[in-house]
Design an enzyme around this catalytic site. Structure first.
Site, mmCIF file in Angstrom:
data_model
loop_
_atom_site.group_PDB
_atom_site.id
_atom_site.type_symbol
_atom_site.label_atom_id
_atom_site.label_comp_id
_atom_site.label_asym_id
_atom_site.label_seq_id
_atom_site.Cartn_x
_atom_site.Cartn_y
_atom_site.Cartn_z
ATOM 1 N N ILE A 135 -7.571 2.041 4.269
ATOM 2 C CA ILE A 135 -8.660 2.978 4.508
ATOM 3 C C ILE A 135 -8.188 4.122 5.393
ATOM 4 O O ILE A 135 -7.723 3.916 6.514
ATOM 5 C CB ILE A 135 -9.869 2.274 5.168
ATOM 6 C CG1 ILE A 135 -10.286 1.045 4.336
ATOM 7 C CG2 ILE A 135 -11.025 3.257 5.304
ATOM 8 C CD1 ILE A 135 -10.578 1.332 2.879
ATOM 9 N N LYS A 136 -8.316 5.317 4.856
ATOM 10 C CA LYS A 136 -7.880 6.517 5.569
ATOM 11 C C LYS A 136 -9.040 7.033 6.420
ATOM 12 O O LYS A 136 -10.130 7.296 5.907
ATOM 13 C CB LYS A 136 -7.436 7.564 4.549
ATOM 14 C CG LYS A 136 -6.410 8.551 5.047
ATOM 15 C CD LYS A 136 -5.908 9.372 3.854
ATOM 16 C CE LYS A 136 -4.871 10.382 4.286
ATOM 17 N NZ LYS A 136 -4.477 11.241 3.153
#
Length: 215
Positions: free
Chosen positions: A82-83
């Site tokens: 997850i960025k």
């Protein structure tokens, strides 16, 4: 240093994957918007091509919503990372997601201290932006060097992803500075393959062979 590709274009990813050099993929909302497709559909297809970390970015700006989006994205595939943007709410979200066993990549890093905070919050990866720092007259590679030295000095195992890579020299500098990963646009990967002397050498070999065997 590992090589990721920075794109959401599935055909580019497929072509780069055939070179045998890809260890992962980074995407962002801008890259996915260019494809004009559903984000889940794009991410699923990317995961079917590359067996490695695939960064997918949240759109929310508040911690609770970032976490909610992150959990949903993580359900797509085991390789999803997850960025999260570097900000106060982002750091809170990183801590929560890390406690849930979800890997995160903190993006938009422009200083070593931002990288330190992200790492201490539990980020799996930090992404310093080389090209954008170069644009304002600050050599981007300097912060990669500082982050790498700082992480090594303090035994921090968060991996550094050199991002906003514009040219092959950015890749070389990143490797020499101690970056764990460079995420590279497809056109730059192709530039890395080429060298004028390689092309000239191949041409000469073929000419010599044809001359020797009267072809």
């Amino acid at each position: 240093m590992k090589i990721f590709i920075d794109t959401a274009n599935v055909e580019e990813i497929r072509k780069a994957s055939k070179l045998g050099v890809l260890a992962g993929v980074t995407t962002n909302p801008s890259l996915i918007a260019k494809e004009g497709r559903d984000i889940k559909e794009v991410i699923e297809e990317i995961c079917s091509i590359v067996d490695g970390p695939i960064s997918a970015e949240v759109m929310a700006l508040e911690c609770d919503e970032m976490v909610r989006e992150g959990i949903e994205l993580a359900k797509i595939h085991k390789n999803i990372v997850i960025k999260i943007p570097m900000c106060e709410e982002g750091l809170k979200a990183v801590k929560v997601l890390a406690s849930e066993g979800i890997r995160t990549n903190v993006t938009l890093i422009f200083s070593p201290l931002q990288a330190l905070l992200a790492a201490r919050a539990g980020a799996s990866f930090v992404s310093p932006f080389l090209g954008r720092l170069d644009d304002i007259g600050n050599p981007g590679i300097e912060i990669v060097t500082q982050i790498a030295e700082m992480f090594a000095l303090h035994g921090i195992d968060t991996e550094i992803i050199s991002a906003s890579v514009r040219n092959p020299m950015h890749v070389l500098d990143s490797a020499m500075a101690g970056s764990h990963i460079a995420t590279i646009p497809y056109n730059v990967i192709l530039q890395m393959v080429k060298h004028p002397l390689t092309d000239a050498g191949m041409k000469k070999f073929i000419e010599d062979y044809n001359k020797a065997f009267n072809k």
